[in-house]
Design an enzyme around this catalytic site. Structure first.
Site, short mmCIF file in Angstrom:
data_model
loop_
_atom_site.label_atom_id
_atom_site.label_comp_id
_atom_site.label_asym_id
_atom_site.label_seq_id
_atom_site.Cartn_x
_atom_site.Cartn_y
_atom_site.Cartn_z
N GLY A 290 35.48 124.77 32.94
CA GLY A 290 35.44 125.61 31.31
C GLY A 290 35.29 126.96 31.79
CD GLU A 291 35.44 131.52 31.54
OE1 GLU A 291 36.87 130.75 31.37
OE2 GLU A 291 35.45 132.34 32.36
CB SER A 292 30.91 129.58 35.24
OG SER A 292 31.73 131.09 35.59
CB CYS B 271 36.86 124.21 37.79
SG CYS B 271 38.12 125.76 37.65
CG HIS C 238 40.11 121.20 36.25
ND1 HIS C 238 39.08 121.29 35.15
CD2 HIS C 238 40.43 122.26 36.63
CE1 HIS C 238 38.88 122.25 35.19
NE2 HIS C 238 39.27 123.36 35.73
CD GLU D 85 38.48 117.64 34.99
OE1 GLU D 85 37.97 117.47 36.30
OE2 GLU D 85 38.58 118.77 34.40
#
Ligand code: GLN
Length: 187
Positions: free
Chosen positions: A47-49, A79, A169, A171
């Site tokens: 996502g966005e850290s 990620c 990723h 997943e």
């Protein structure tokens, strides 16, 4: 086995599907009371850290999760999750859980080039698919952290003890090999 998936932002649902397909139970961590349930491992999704770090603090989740990770709770970050685990970011002043002795570069391939697909060796798993999305990579590891995979000369997966961090990723691909690796780490 029960895995908690951090679900404040990012692609947590895909991780839950992957874990359930391997027979693990999962639940989402969205607020402090979710930590009352017992669990055997933690997944930090992509996502966005910066957003995730901010939400973790605002929700009061950051310190309790940090303590759990420090006391040996197995944790798997992909990620943005890798960024949250690193103890040093080479191009960002933030440090979050500082659980993986590794220097990580955010958006390491540039904003445009950061999304690509590769198939490479992962220690003990053979060649596996690797999908990168605005990905970081690991510039270096220290203190006994083990390199598990490299793509184009850059480290994309590393582990130290109960902490697993990868830049891609798994997943979003059909292979469940890396999720299985994490479940085997817990056993
Ligand atoms: N670029 C994101 C960050 O710096 C990570 C991207 C991802 O998780 N797919 O946090």
């Amino acid at each position: 086995m029960t895995i908690a998936v951090l679900a404040v932002q990012g692609d947590f649902a895909e991780h839950e599907d992957a874990l359930r397909s391997l027979g693990a139970d999962c639940f989402e961590i969205r607020q402090l009371s979710d930590l009352d349930r017992p669990f055997d491992g933690l997944v930090l999704p992509g996502g966005e850290s910066t957003v995730q770090g901010k939400l973790l603090r605002e929700l009061g989740l950051f310190e309790p999760l940090k303590r759990k990770i420090e006391s040996g709770l197995p944790v798997f970050g992909t990620c943005a999750g890798l960024i949250l685990l690193a103890d040093k970011l080479s191009n960002d002043d933030n440090v979050y859980f500082a659980a993986l002795p590794a220097t990580v570069r955010r958006n390491a391939y540039g904003r445009q080039l950061g999304s690509f697909y590769a198939e490479e060796e992962f220690a003990g798993l053979g060649r596996i698919p690797m999908t990168f999305i605005r990905a970081p990579f690991i510039e270096s590891v220290r203190d006994g952290a083990e390199v598990l995979a490299e793509v184009g000369g850059n480290i994309v997966a590393a582990r130290k003890g109960s902490v697993l961090g990868i830049a891609f990723h798994p997943e979003v691909d059909e292979s469940r090999a890396v999720h299985k690796y994490f479940l085997d780490m817990i056993k």
